[in-house]
Design a protein around this motif. Structure first.
Motif, PDB file in Angstrom:
ATOM      1  N   HIS A  58       0.798  -1.228   0.000  1.00 17.86           N
ATOM      2  CA  HIS A  58       0.000   0.000   0.000  1.00 17.86           C
ATOM      3  C   HIS A  58       0.833   1.281   0.000  1.00 17.86           C
ATOM      4  O   HIS A  58       0.296   2.356   0.238  1.00 17.86           O
ATOM      5  CB  HIS A  58      -0.937  -0.001   1.204  1.00 17.86           C
ATOM      6  CG  HIS A  58      -1.810  -1.217   1.265  1.00 17.86           C
ATOM      7  ND1 HIS A  58      -2.778  -1.481   0.329  1.00 17.86           N
ATOM      8  CD2 HIS A  58      -1.850  -2.262   2.155  1.00 17.86           C
ATOM      9  CE1 HIS A  58      -3.390  -2.620   0.630  1.00 17.86           C
ATOM     10  NE2 HIS A  58      -2.845  -3.113   1.730  1.00 17.86           N
ATOM     11  N   GLU A  61      -0.393   3.701  -2.847  1.00 19.61           N
ATOM     12  CA  GLU A  61      -1.734   4.194  -2.575  1.00 19.61           C
ATOM     13  C   GLU A  61      -1.722   5.252  -1.474  1.00 19.61           C
ATOM     14  O   GLU A  61      -2.366   6.301  -1.592  1.00 19.61           O
ATOM     15  CB  GLU A  61      -2.643   3.034  -2.167  1.00 19.61           C
ATOM     16  CG  GLU A  61      -2.931   2.045  -3.275  1.00 19.61           C
ATOM     17  CD  GLU A  61      -3.759   0.877  -2.785  1.00 19.61           C
ATOM     18  OE1 GLU A  61      -4.134   0.892  -1.596  1.00 19.61           O
ATOM     19  OE2 GLU A  61      -4.028  -0.035  -3.582  1.00 19.61           O
ATOM     20  N   THR A  62      -0.994   4.958  -0.398  1.00 14.56           N
ATOM     21  CA  THR A  62      -0.938   5.905   0.719  1.00 14.56           C
ATOM     22  C   THR A  62      -0.251   7.193   0.300  1.00 14.56           C
ATOM     23  O   THR A  62      -0.694   8.296   0.640  1.00 14.56           O
ATOM     24  CB  THR A  62      -0.198   5.279   1.912  1.00 14.56           C
ATOM     25  OG1 THR A  62      -0.842   4.052   2.273  1.00 14.56           O
ATOM     26  CG2 THR A  62      -0.206   6.215   3.112  1.00 14.56           C
ATOM     27  N   HIS A 127      -8.058   3.811  -3.609  1.00 11.44           N
ATOM     28  CA  HIS A 127      -8.416   2.395  -3.655  1.00 11.44           C
ATOM     29  C   HIS A 127      -9.898   2.187  -3.359  1.00 11.44           C
ATOM     30  O   HIS A 127     -10.576   1.431  -4.038  1.00 11.44           O
ATOM     31  CB  HIS A 127      -7.571   1.605  -2.654  1.00 11.44           C
ATOM     32  CG  HIS A 127      -7.747   0.121  -2.763  1.00 11.44           C
ATOM     33  ND1 HIS A 127      -7.418  -0.574  -3.908  1.00 11.44           N
ATOM     34  CD2 HIS A 127      -8.232  -0.800  -1.889  1.00 11.44           C
ATOM     35  CE1 HIS A 127      -7.684  -1.860  -3.723  1.00 11.44           C
ATOM     36  NE2 HIS A 127      -8.187  -2.020  -2.518  1.00 11.44           N
TER      37      HIS A 127
END
Length: 402
Positions: A58, A61-62, A127
């Motif tokens: 992730h 995404e983060t 997401h």
């Protein structure tokens, strides 16, 4: 694994181009907090990698979520036209303050923008989109809120490219705005009914389960109940809120839950004037269609509605191993069979592409139907014919043309 181009340095989001090479960058992963190494060599594109660890799932995404919030904190954002109002186009708004992760009522927007007494909630989608529970809390508080979709920006995104997306409004949509309350309530509570090949709502709750006919695709409501809305002349569906009959849905104060099955309203729990109201409904679930066989098929639909004259016509499309093709890709055998079945196939020139295509033509008014229906198939075939002659066709299998 997607490459990581942004990291945290002393709590601040920084680009791979802003830091020193290797471990000297002093950065950590935005998602898991692990130490990162800045790879700024000549053989591959600059990126961060986890030091002595497998890159986490992730990280990108983060980082992208944090970058979106960083750009929003510049206090400029594009607001689309509010649905079902007199607004015809969106515009960029400039705010006085940007506040990160501040509790508003019972929820927390990613960014809260303020201009005088005006408030705007901003959600960044990377997401997950805003879930229903949060939507209902936003509704209860009455906070105008938008969602910006950054899920498909690619690996080469920069702060500048993200800012361009945000200011263009191309990926921005309203989650809720009080000016369009009626629209959102209809969407949330309404049954979603396909209209590509139908001009009516089946199992109409206001007509003893019979059919309620839609006046025309240019109108915004079914003539029987006035609750439905249609989203344009080539609409896929009508939203029928007829199950709210007898309920002043504009007076709803809180939404506890809304349960739908295949787009149809099954139950809801709301609060109106302090009273808890629960409703249960039967739903007409469509029977599962048999899986289409492999090979080449011609699919006929004899209850297609012509978008211009609104009369029924028979139309046709093809399937090659489950992949839809338009009549323009038919071979001679498929064209012959289609015409023998009564389908009017003619070559017509497209005003958009300026090219000539073989298309379905309405036998009543001579209007041709483009290929828009291939993007959202009717699944209303009345007959499917297997084709043995595959001369000239490309057979699609395992995600590649053979």
């Amino acid at each position: 694994m997607q490459e990581l181009h942004y990291a945290l340095l002393d709590g601040e989001l920084v680009s791979i181009h802003e830091v020193k090479n290797g471990l000297k960058c002093g950065c950590v992963c935005p998602a898991c907090g692990a130490k990162l190494i800045a790879r700024q060599g000549q053989k591959v594109a600059y990126h961060f990698a986890h030091y002595k660890a497998v890159d986490c799932e992730h990280g990108k995404e983060t980082a992208l979520h944090l970058l979106g919030k960083k750009v929003i904190c510049k206090k400029k954002v594009f607001l689309p036209a509010k649905p079902f109002t007199n607004e015809t186009h969106g515009v960029v708004h400039i705010y006085d303050r940007a506040i990160l992760e501040k509790n508003v009522g019972t929820f927390t927007p990613d960014v809260l923008l303020k201009r005088g007494v005006e408030l705007l909630g901003v959600e960044i989608k990377v997401h997950h989109a805003v879930d229903n529970d949060k939507k209902y809390k936003i509704f209860e508080f009455g906070l105008p809120t938008i969602e910006i979709d950054l899920s498909d920006v690619g690996d080469d995104y920069t702060e500048e490219s993200v800012e361009q997306i945000i200011l263009s409004g191309q990926k921005t949509s309203w989650v809720y705005t009080p000016e369009s309350k009626r629209y959102f309530l209809r969407e949330w509570f309404g049954d979603s009914v396909r209209t590509r090949s139908k001009s009516y709502v089946e199992h109409c709750p206001l007509d003893d389960g019979k059919k309620a006919y839609i006046v025309g695709l240019s109108k915004y409501e079914c003539h029987d109940c006035g609750y439905g809305n249609i989203n344009g002349i080539h609409t896929d569906r009508v939203v029928c809120a007829g199950k709210l009959k007898g309920i002043d849905y504009m007076a709803i104060q809180k939404i506890r839950s809304i349960v739908k099955i295949e787009g149809q309203l099954k139950s809801f729990d709301v609060v109106i004037n302090g009273e808890e109201i629960h409703r249960e409904f039967e739903v007409a679930v469509a029977a599962e269609k048999e899986e289409k066989p492999h090979g080449v098929q011609i699919c006929f639909a004899d209850d297609t509605i012509c978008w211009r004259c609104k009369q029924k016509m028979c139309s046709v499309y093809g399937l090659v191993n489950g992949t839809p093709i338009s009549p323009d890709e038919f071979n001679e055998t498929m064209i012959r069979i289609s015409r023998e079945k009564g389908v009017r196939l003619e070559e017509r020139r497209s005003g958009m592409t300026k090219e000539t295509h073989l298309v379905n033509v309405c036998p009543h008014c001579g209007t041709f139907i483009g290929e828009f229906y291939l993007h959202d198939l009717w699944n209303e075939e009345t007959e499917v014919i297997q084709v043995e002659d595959t001369t000239g066709l490309r057979l699609y299998e395992d995600n590649r043309w053979k």
